[in-house]
Design a protein around this motif. Structure first.
Motif, short mmCIF file in Angstrom:
data_model
loop_
_atom_site.label_atom_id
_atom_site.label_comp_id
_atom_site.label_asym_id
_atom_site.label_seq_id
_atom_site.Cartn_x
_atom_site.Cartn_y
_atom_site.Cartn_z
N THR A 162 0.85 -1.18 0.00
CA THR A 162 0.00 0.00 0.00
C THR A 162 0.89 1.24 0.00
O THR A 162 2.08 1.16 0.29
CB THR A 162 -0.97 0.03 1.21
OG1 THR A 162 -2.00 0.99 0.97
CG2 THR A 162 -0.26 0.35 2.50
N THR A 163 0.28 2.36 -0.33
CA THR A 163 0.97 3.64 -0.30
C THR A 163 0.14 4.63 0.50
O THR A 163 -1.08 4.74 0.28
CB THR A 163 1.19 4.20 -1.72
OG1 THR A 163 1.98 3.25 -2.46
CG2 THR A 163 1.92 5.53 -1.68
N TYR A 164 0.77 5.30 1.42
CA TYR A 164 0.13 6.38 2.19
C TYR A 164 0.71 7.70 1.70
O TYR A 164 1.90 7.79 1.42
CB TYR A 164 0.44 6.23 3.68
CG TYR A 164 -0.17 5.01 4.32
CD1 TYR A 164 -1.45 5.06 4.85
CD2 TYR A 164 0.55 3.82 4.40
CE1 TYR A 164 -2.01 3.94 5.45
CE2 TYR A 164 -0.01 2.70 5.00
CZ TYR A 164 -1.27 2.77 5.52
OH TYR A 164 -1.82 1.67 6.11
N GLN A 165 -0.15 8.71 1.61
CA GLN A 165 0.31 10.04 1.21
C GLN A 165 -0.10 11.04 2.29
O GLN A 165 -1.23 11.01 2.76
CB GLN A 165 -0.28 10.44 -0.13
CG GLN A 165 0.33 11.75 -0.64
CD GLN A 165 0.09 11.94 -2.12
OE1 GLN A 165 -0.19 11.01 -2.85
NE2 GLN A 165 0.21 13.17 -2.55
N ALA A 176 4.82 12.42 7.22
CA ALA A 176 5.16 11.09 6.72
C ALA A 176 6.18 10.42 7.63
O ALA A 176 6.05 9.23 7.97
CB ALA A 176 5.70 11.18 5.29
N TRP A 226 9.96 -0.79 3.32
CA TRP A 226 9.28 0.43 2.94
C TRP A 226 10.18 1.38 2.19
O TRP A 226 11.41 1.24 2.17
CB TRP A 226 8.61 1.10 4.10
CG TRP A 226 9.46 1.39 5.34
CD1 TRP A 226 10.82 1.35 5.46
CD2 TRP A 226 8.96 1.75 6.60
NE1 TRP A 226 11.18 1.67 6.73
CE2 TRP A 226 10.07 1.93 7.45
CE3 TRP A 226 7.69 1.96 7.11
CZ2 TRP A 226 9.93 2.30 8.79
CZ3 TRP A 226 7.56 2.33 8.44
CH2 TRP A 226 8.68 2.49 9.27
N ASN A 236 10.32 5.70 1.23
CA ASN A 236 9.75 7.03 1.50
C ASN A 236 10.40 8.07 0.60
O ASN A 236 11.62 8.12 0.48
CB ASN A 236 9.98 7.39 2.97
CG ASN A 236 9.76 8.86 3.26
OD1 ASN A 236 10.71 9.55 3.60
ND2 ASN A 236 8.56 9.34 3.14
N TYR A 287 9.60 12.20 0.24
CA TYR A 287 8.89 13.37 0.71
C TYR A 287 7.63 13.01 1.49
O TYR A 287 7.71 12.66 2.65
CB TYR A 287 8.60 14.35 -0.44
CG TYR A 287 7.91 15.62 0.03
CD1 TYR A 287 8.51 16.45 0.98
CD2 TYR A 287 6.64 15.96 -0.43
CE1 TYR A 287 7.88 17.57 1.44
CE2 TYR A 287 6.00 17.10 0.04
CZ TYR A 287 6.62 17.90 0.97
OH TYR A 287 5.98 19.03 1.43
N ASN A 288 6.46 13.07 0.86
CA ASN A 288 5.20 12.87 1.60
C ASN A 288 4.56 11.50 1.36
O ASN A 288 3.46 11.25 1.80
CB ASN A 288 4.20 13.97 1.27
CG ASN A 288 3.72 13.92 -0.16
OD1 ASN A 288 4.38 13.36 -1.04
ND2 ASN A 288 2.58 14.53 -0.42
N LYS A 289 5.25 10.61 0.67
CA LYS A 289 4.70 9.28 0.37
C LYS A 289 5.49 8.20 1.09
O LYS A 289 6.71 8.25 1.17
CB LYS A 289 4.75 9.00 -1.13
CG LYS A 289 3.78 9.82 -1.92
CD LYS A 289 3.82 9.42 -3.37
CE LYS A 289 2.88 10.33 -4.16
NZ LYS A 289 2.96 10.07 -5.59
N GLU A 349 5.55 4.03 0.94
CA GLU A 349 5.11 2.77 0.36
C GLU A 349 5.55 1.65 1.30
O GLU A 349 6.69 1.63 1.75
CB GLU A 349 5.74 2.55 -1.01
CG GLU A 349 5.34 3.59 -2.03
CD GLU A 349 6.11 3.47 -3.33
OE1 GLU A 349 6.70 2.39 -3.59
OE2 GLU A 349 6.13 4.44 -4.08
#
Length: 96
Positions: free
Chosen positions: A33-36, A43, A63, A65, A67-69, A71
């Protein structure tokens, strides 16, 4: 201690319904999954919280990373693929 077992295809299909933001990645034999977030600081704070959860569960994500993402890939190497430990950690991460 018993060996951790891979989920069967039917178990995987049922359990994936409980974590709709995660997808099974056949090649990596895990869930991704990816979080933004709004910015890097948020983040990174999220990653810190995930690190604490992961350490308590003795189960650590792979994982990436930028900047703001963030995964995240969860797989159980000892089981050779997806296990209940991955599902449980995904649920805990989603609860953050």
């Amino acid at each position: 201690m018993s060996k951790i077992k891979c989920l069967s295809n039917s178990e995987r299909a049922e359990l994936l319904k409980t974590i709709p933001d995660w997808e099974y990645d056949e090649e990596q034999k895990g869930i991704v999954t990816t979080y933004q977030f709004n910015d890097f600081t948020t983040a990174f704070g999220f990653m810190t919280s995930v690190a604490i959860l992961s350490e308590k569960a003795d189960h650590h994500p792979e994982w990436f990373n930028v900047y703001n993402k963030v995964e995240i890939l969860l797989t159980t190497h000892d089981a050779g693929g997806l296990s209940i430990r991955d599902i449980e950690l995904a649920r805990a991460i989603d609860a953050l």
